[in-house]
Structures are given as structure tokens and as C-alpha cells.
Design a protein around this motif. Structure first.
Motif, PDB file in Angstrom:
ATOM      1  N   SER A  59     -46.249  69.809  53.375  1.00 30.37           N
ATOM      2  CA  SER A  59     -46.940  68.583  53.768  1.00 30.37           C
ATOM      3  C   SER A  59     -48.147  68.342  52.865  1.00 30.37           C
ATOM      4  O   SER A  59     -49.122  69.108  52.917  1.00 30.37           O
ATOM      5  N   SER A  84     -42.251  64.988  56.818  1.00 33.17           N
ATOM      6  CA  SER A  84     -40.871  65.415  57.024  1.00 33.17           C
ATOM      7  C   SER A  84     -40.737  66.229  58.307  1.00 33.17           C
ATOM      8  O   SER A  84     -39.681  66.821  58.565  1.00 33.17           O
ATOM      9  N   ASP A  86     -40.552  72.023  54.858  1.00 32.04           N
ATOM     10  CA  ASP A  86     -41.099  71.167  53.806  1.00 32.04           C
ATOM     11  C   ASP A  86     -42.586  71.439  53.643  1.00 32.04           C
ATOM     12  O   ASP A  86     -43.223  72.049  54.493  1.00 32.04           O
TER      13      ASP A  86
END
Length: 480
Positions: A360, A101, A358
Motif C-alpha cells: 500500500s 487493493s 499487496d
């Protein structure tokens, strides 16, 4: 969903030849292990041209670029899987390279309605190999020059087949020259490309590319460079990345330590060729310990440490070991660990690589492999050779700070702390000390803006003293 792509080391080498940009940031894994990213990164212009090549895959027309703006948000690493996404707003195309993302790079692109001639002035071969210039700050501020424009047809067709068929060699060559400018000329050796913005004339008549630095902001180590030719105008922004942080030399460290204060230790330092591990190995040796340390890369640096310490009477040796291949124990350490009393675990990948937006899974798995799996497997191997020893497993104050950009790192370090407690419960002869360290002056904390100034040895010494003095269950409860 978009197209998936990645950059191989072979493609990286071909692009260096195609562009003439041989900056070691892209090609030298030993140098980059001590740079901000921790490993080689893909040329920014390589990423840019890959995106453009993808956009033109379904086009049958020859195209003429009107303007292109590329912004490099995060470094792209070799073999990192990327998703290419495209969108349009009016006549402007937006192309993005995304890892998970995390947005790595985007370009904004416009075309113009005119056809070029392939007889434009461009040198149809690869640029000659030149030395990579290393500029100091004051040299960057006054930097200017001229670059010839090259575009080798065979390499262009191999790397970017759609560009080769549909875009002027002069426009491709100009973008390649900008990579060579930043990577080899100014800022050169210590550069990182941040942004480029170029507008092309409708009439593509060739000429050399001139450049001059219009501003160098030392607060952010950011150079602004104006580029011009007979067929384009534009600007480039490039960061000046700091040199690797050197730890104190052995003589300085000897002056900090009583020569016999660690004489009872037979210590193994995992990851001792740089940073915190290097400082720890030198401190222990200066205090009279018998020390062995491991390295994964950088054998030359490891041997330099051994020579430096041995010259002044320290007992130290270095050994190759990769914690990600923990099933393979270094045979030359077998006799050493039988009498080992202390183990210090500093194996780590690059830390400051996360996103604020985000989590990961790929990055989390990488940290877990170093801080949990690699650590646990190595402890289990040690247990087969000796049953009683103490472990120094550094943790981080980032756990208390809840830095969202370091979420994966924090989670893995918390897991490592808990693993240490479980090891103590399961094995009565093992003690684990996990102090939460502040950011210290190492390669990992180097940045474009000034980083922490406290040297690692000064910060680690009281912790190592505390660690060395405590024995028995619960001995560190008050200082954890």
C-alpha cells in the motif's frame, strides 16, 4: 473502476445518533489510539448501508430485501478513500468496499418479489442515548435481551437517500438495531463487528428484535449471537477486543533499576506517554536520569505518568509534540535540549495494518513520515541547539522475519536504520543505536489471540543499559 467514497467524522457522528451505537471505538480518538486499530473506525453497519445505498442509486423500484450477509474483513478508518465494486451472480449481488487493493468489507444481497407497506411497525425517531455496557467473558456467554427497532426518517434521508426512498424502514431499522446490539449491549464496549447474516420474511410485520449469545469462543474472543423477530432471523459474529495493555507502574520499575545507574543522562523521550516510550521514560527516571518526554494525544495519561514518577522522587516532565509537524519545536523544551545527552525515538502509528497480498503506497508513506521524515527533521532541529548526543532508535526483528503483512512497516524501519547510519557519518557528535526489538507486550501487540507476554520494561532495560554505557564511534557495532 467503481464509485469512490469515504466516511467523514460528521457522518460518523450522525450515524451514531441514527443507530444509537455510541461505542467509543467509533467516536473517541483518545481511547482508540490505544486500541488495536490505533484510531476511530467506521461502524460496520454504516459501511454496509452505504454499499446498499450505492447499489440502489439507479433503481426506480421499491425493493424488499430477502437476505443480506455482510463480512467485515478489515476496519474502515475515517477519511479512508474506498472504491465500491459490484458484481452479480444469478440473483445475488456482491458489493465490495476496497482500500487500494485491500478488501475491507463485502456484502451478498438478494431481493424478493413483494412490495412492503410503509405502515409497518417501527419507531420513527432516533434511539435514546444509553450507557455502553462493558461485559466480561462470562457475562457474554449468558447474554440475551430485546431491542426496539428505530428508524428516524430525516437522518435516513440525509445519510442514505436511496434507502430512504426504496427500502422498508423496518429492514433498515433492524440492521441499525444490530449495530446497537453489538456496540452497546453484547459484547458492548469491547466489541468489533465481524459478520452478520440475516434473512427477512416476505411479510414485513414489525416487532422487537430479540437476541441471545449461542457461543463464546474464548480462544479467539469471538461471540456468536442469534437474532430473531417476527419478520427476520439471523446471526451475528463479533470479536471481543482486549483492553489496552498497561505498562508496569513506577514502583515496580524502581525495583528493577539501581537508583543512580542513569544519573548522568539528560534524556528526551519522543512518544513517551504509552508503550515502549512510557516504559523507557520510567526506567530512566528510576535510574536517576533527568527525563522529558513528549506526547501527541493523551495529555491526561502523560500527566498521570509525571505525577506518579514525581511522587517518588523522579525528575520528569511532559510536553506536547507532533512529529508529523516537525518544523514546530516545543518552546518549553528549548532550554532542556541544550543540555540533552540522549534522545529516544518511539513515535509510531498503528503497526499491524498491512495486507499479505499487496503493497500500500498510502500506508508506506504513513510509516515513512513517522520513521524517516519525522525522525530526520527532529534530529536536524536538535542539531541547531546541541551538537553532541546519542540516539536510541528502535528497529524490529520483523525485518529478519520478512512478514509479508508488515511489508510497509519493514521497508520504513529499514530506511530508518540506514538513515541513522548516514546521520552518524555526516555528524561526528551524534551516535545512533538501532536494536531490532522482538514483539513486546504493548497496545500495538494486543490481539484477539494471546499476544507476547514479556513486559516492555524487562526487555528494554538491558538495551538501555548497553546504550548508556557505550560512547564513541563504532561503539555499538558488535551489538547492532
Amino acid at each position: 473502476m467503481g464509485e469512490h467514497t469515504y466516511f467523514s467524522s460528521e457522518e460518523q457522528s450522525l450515524f451514531a445518533k441514527f443507530s444509537g451505537d455510541y461505542n467509543p471505538l467509533h467516536l473517541d480518538s483518545l481511547l482508540t489510539r490505544r486500541a488495536i486499530m490505533g484510531e476511530p473506525v467506521v461502524h460496520g453497519v454504516h459501511v454496509c448501508l452505504r454499499l446498499l445505498n450505492y447499489l440502489l442509486v439507479q433503481s426506480d423500484e421499491l425493493v424488499n430485501i430477502k437476505s443480506i450477509r455482510a463480512s467485515f474483513q478489515k476496519p474502515v478508518l475515517l477519511n479512508e478513500m474506498l472504491t465500491i465494486r459490484t458484481a452479480t451472480e444469478g440473483d445475488v449481488y456482491r458489493l465490495e468496499a476496497i482500500s487500494g487493493s485491500v478488501l475491507k468489507c463485502f456484502i451478498l444481497l438478494e431481493f424478493q418479489n413483494c412490495v412492503y407497506s410503509r405502515s409497518t411497525e417501527v419507531i420513527r425517531r432516533c434511539p435514546p442515548i444509553e450507557a455502553c455496557v462493558k461485559q466480561e467473558h462470562e457475562e457474554i456467554e449468558s447474554s440475551s435481551g430485546v431491542l426496539e427497532i428505530f428508524c428516524d426518517a430525516s437522518l435516513c434521508a440525509q445519510l442514505f437517500p436511496n434507502l430512504h426512498c426504496k427500502v422498508s424502514e423496518l429492514q433498515i431499522g433492524a440492521l441499525l438495531a444490530m449495530s446497537r446490539l453489538v456496540g452497546m449491549k453484547s459484547p458492548g464496549h469491547n466489541s468489533i463487528l465481524a459478520e452478520l447474516s440475516v434473512t427477512f420474511d416476505s411479510c414485513l410485520i414489525g416487532g422487537e428484535l430479540s437476541y441471545h449469545v449461542t457461543q463464546f469462543d474464548s480462544r479467539f474472543s469471538l461471540a456468536s449471537i442469534e437474532v430473531r423477530s417476527s419478520f427476520l432471523s439471523g446471526r451475528i459474529k463479533a470479536f471481543y477486543r482486549p483492553d489496552p495493555r498497561e505498562q508496569l507502574d513506577y514502583l515496580n520499575i524502581k525495583s528493577m533499576v539501581d537508583e543512580n545507574e542513569f544519573s548522568g543522562q539528560t534524556a528526551l523521550v519522543i512518544g513517551g506517554s504509552r508503550g515502549l516510550g512510557e516504559a523507557t521514560a520510567k526506567l530512566l527516571s528510576a535510574g536517576g536520569a533527568t527525563v522529558a518526554f513528549t506526547y501527541n494525544q493523551g495529555e491526561e495519561k502523560a500527566q498521570t505518568i509525571v505525577s506518579d514518577v514525581s511522587r517518588y522522587g523522579g525528575q520528569i516532565s511532559c510536553h506536547y509534540y507532533n512529529v508529523l509537524d516537525a518544523c514546530t519545536f516545543p518552546t518549553d523544551l528549548s532550554s532542556f535540549v541544550v543540555s540533552m545527552s540522549h534522545m529516544y525515538y518511539f513515535a509510531t502509528p498503528s503497526i499491524f495494518v498491512g495486507s499479505a497480498n499487496d503493497l500500500s503506497p498510502v500506508l508506506l508513506d504513513k510509516f515513512i513520515r513517522f520513521y524517516v521524515h519525522g525522525f530526520y527533521k527532529f534530529v536536524e532541529v536538535l542539531r541547531m541547539k546541541t551538537s553532541k548526543f546519542s540516539i536510541f532508535y528502535p528497529s524490529t526483528v520483523a525485518i529478519e522475519e520478512n512478514n509479508v503483512r508488515m511489508a510497509e512497516y519493514i521497508i520504513a524501519k529499514m530506511a530508518g536504520e540506514q538513515l541513522g547510519k548516514l546521520i552518524e557519518v555526516r555528524h561526528s557528535g551524534i551516535q545512533v543505536y538501532s536494536p531490532r526489538l522482538q514483539r513486546l507486550a504493548t497496545d500495538q501487540t494486543q490481539g484477539f489471540v494471546s499476544g507476547p507476554s514479556q513486559d516492555a520494561a524487562s526487555a528494554l532495560l538491558p538495551l538501555i543499559r548497553e546504550f548508556s554505557s557505550k560512547r564513541g564511534k563504532g561503539a555499538w557495532d558488535a551489538i547492532k
